[in-house]
Motif scaffolding. Structure first.
Motif, mmCIF file in Angstrom:
data_model
loop_
_atom_site.group_PDB
_atom_site.id
_atom_site.type_symbol
_atom_site.label_atom_id
_atom_site.label_comp_id
_atom_site.label_asym_id
_atom_site.label_seq_id
_atom_site.Cartn_x
_atom_site.Cartn_y
_atom_site.Cartn_z
ATOM 1 N N ILE A 289 4.296 0.755 -6.909
ATOM 2 C CA ILE A 289 3.754 -0.599 -6.934
ATOM 3 C C ILE A 289 2.620 -0.668 -7.958
ATOM 4 C CG2 ILE A 289 4.361 -1.055 -4.521
ATOM 5 C CD1 ILE A 289 1.385 -0.734 -3.824
ATOM 6 N N VAL A 290 2.189 -1.885 -8.245
ATOM 7 C CA VAL A 290 1.073 -2.126 -9.161
ATOM 8 C C VAL A 290 -0.040 -2.822 -8.402
ATOM 9 C CG1 VAL A 290 0.313 -3.377 -11.224
ATOM 10 C CG2 VAL A 290 2.549 -2.252 -11.205
ATOM 11 N N LEU A 291 -1.258 -2.323 -8.570
ATOM 12 C CA LEU A 291 -2.440 -2.950 -7.982
ATOM 13 C C LEU A 291 -3.177 -3.726 -9.059
ATOM 14 C CD1 LEU A 291 -4.074 -0.172 -5.745
ATOM 15 C CD2 LEU A 291 -2.278 -1.806 -5.153
ATOM 16 N N MET A 292 -3.442 -5.001 -8.785
ATOM 17 C CA MET A 292 -4.162 -5.827 -9.743
ATOM 18 C C MET A 292 -5.423 -6.348 -9.071
ATOM 19 S SD MET A 292 -2.631 -8.880 -12.086
ATOM 20 C CE MET A 292 -1.360 -7.787 -12.702
ATOM 21 N N SER A 293 -6.580 -5.938 -9.566
ATOM 22 C CA SER A 293 -7.857 -6.291 -8.953
ATOM 23 C C SER A 293 -8.120 -7.782 -9.043
ATOM 24 C CB SER A 293 -8.989 -5.521 -9.644
ATOM 25 O OG SER A 293 -10.247 -5.992 -9.216
ATOM 26 N N MET A 294 -8.588 -8.372 -7.948
ATOM 27 C CA MET A 294 -8.972 -9.778 -7.951
ATOM 28 C C MET A 294 -10.208 -10.025 -8.798
ATOM 29 S SD MET A 294 -6.970 -11.768 -6.088
ATOM 30 C CE MET A 294 -7.989 -13.115 -5.477
ATOM 31 N N LEU B 225 -10.503 -6.501 -3.322
ATOM 32 C CA LEU B 225 -9.252 -7.197 -3.053
ATOM 33 C C LEU B 225 -8.283 -7.031 -4.216
ATOM 34 C CD1 LEU B 225 -10.316 -10.563 -1.394
ATOM 35 C CD2 LEU B 225 -9.324 -8.547 -0.300
ATOM 36 N N TYR B 226 -6.995 -6.839 -3.876
ATOM 37 C CA TYR B 226 -5.977 -6.618 -4.894
ATOM 38 C C TYR B 226 -4.745 -7.462 -4.606
ATOM 39 C CZ TYR B 226 -8.608 -2.444 -6.245
ATOM 40 O OH TYR B 226 -9.594 -1.585 -6.672
ATOM 41 N N LEU B 227 -4.050 -7.821 -5.671
ATOM 42 C CA LEU B 227 -2.698 -8.333 -5.560
ATOM 43 C C LEU B 227 -1.762 -7.150 -5.758
ATOM 44 C CD1 LEU B 227 -0.804 -10.849 -5.391
ATOM 45 C CD2 LEU B 227 -0.792 -10.837 -7.890
ATOM 46 N N LEU B 228 -0.790 -6.999 -4.864
ATOM 47 C CA LEU B 228 0.168 -5.908 -4.936
ATOM 48 C C LEU B 228 1.470 -6.437 -5.512
ATOM 49 C CD1 LEU B 228 -2.014 -4.959 -2.898
ATOM 50 C CD2 LEU B 228 -0.198 -3.847 -1.609
#
Length: 207
Positions: A51-56, A9-12
């Motif tokens: 965009i930037v992907l930030m791992s949960m 899961l990622y925050l975009l």
């Protein structure tokens, strides 16, 4: 939620780190990533180029990516660069909640009521009474997570305000992995709730 699901899961975020949506990685994590955008938010993402992907899970650094294709709720991403891992800890959301702190190393006893200003994955800022010093450690109840958690904190700085109020900034210390994930989920959820109703388009900025 299982560890395997959590890691995917990622925050975009957009190119200036404003939250856009949540996404789930599908397939192996190679140079090209296949991501399903969740909650019917694909239009908020597809109008951006970078965009930037930030791992949960926090198990990998944030990734800067370029959108190369969209089909329905799924997007294909090309990796551009790995970003500073501190970006996740410094992602800060303004939020007000009333809570309590308890002493660990301070000279005071009992509990004190405080009011938060903002929250990040790495700490919190709050208004409180005088009597707390930089370097002091305390426990704080964080009530905005799925289940309230009590976290250990260290005071980084204090600033005197008018009306005998003080502003304190603290960092979380000695966090276990479950606590980190719990706070991260809360910060990400608040970020998404606070996002503007209409996502901007950064394509022109990238040209």
């Amino acid at each position: 939620m299982s560890e395997r699901q959590e890691e995917r899961l990622y925050l975009l975020l957009d190119s200036v780190n404003n939250p856009l949506a949540r996404g789930r990685l599908e397939g192996p994590a190679g140079d090209t990533l296949q991501l399903m955008v969740m909650d019917n938010d694909v239009d908020k993402v597809a109008c951006h180029e970078v965009i930037v992907l930030m791992s949960m899970s926090g198990s990998e650094p944030p990734l800067q990516c370029r959108i190369v294709r969209q089909r329905g709720d799924r997007i294909a991403l090309e990796k551009i660069a790995s970003l500073d891992p501190d970006l996740r800890r410094n992602l800060r959301v303004p939020i007000k909640f009333d809570t309590f702190i308890y002493p660990i190393t301070g000279r005071w006893r009992g509990r004190r009521a405080v009011r938060s200003i903002d929250l990040s994955c790495g700490g919190v800022a709050f208004y409180g009474d005088d009597g707390l010093e930089a370097g002091e450690r305390l426990e704080m109840v964080i009530p905005v997570t799925e289940e309230p958690v009590i976290l250990r904190c260290e005071i980084l700085r204090r600033q005197e305000l008018r009306n005998d109020k003080l502003l304190y900034a603290v960092k979380f210390v000695d966090m276990c992995e479950d606590e980190e994930v719990t706070v991260r989920e809360a910060v990400f959820s608040i970020q998404l709730e606070n996002r503007p109703h209409a996502a901007g388009n950064d394509r022109e900025e990238q040209r």
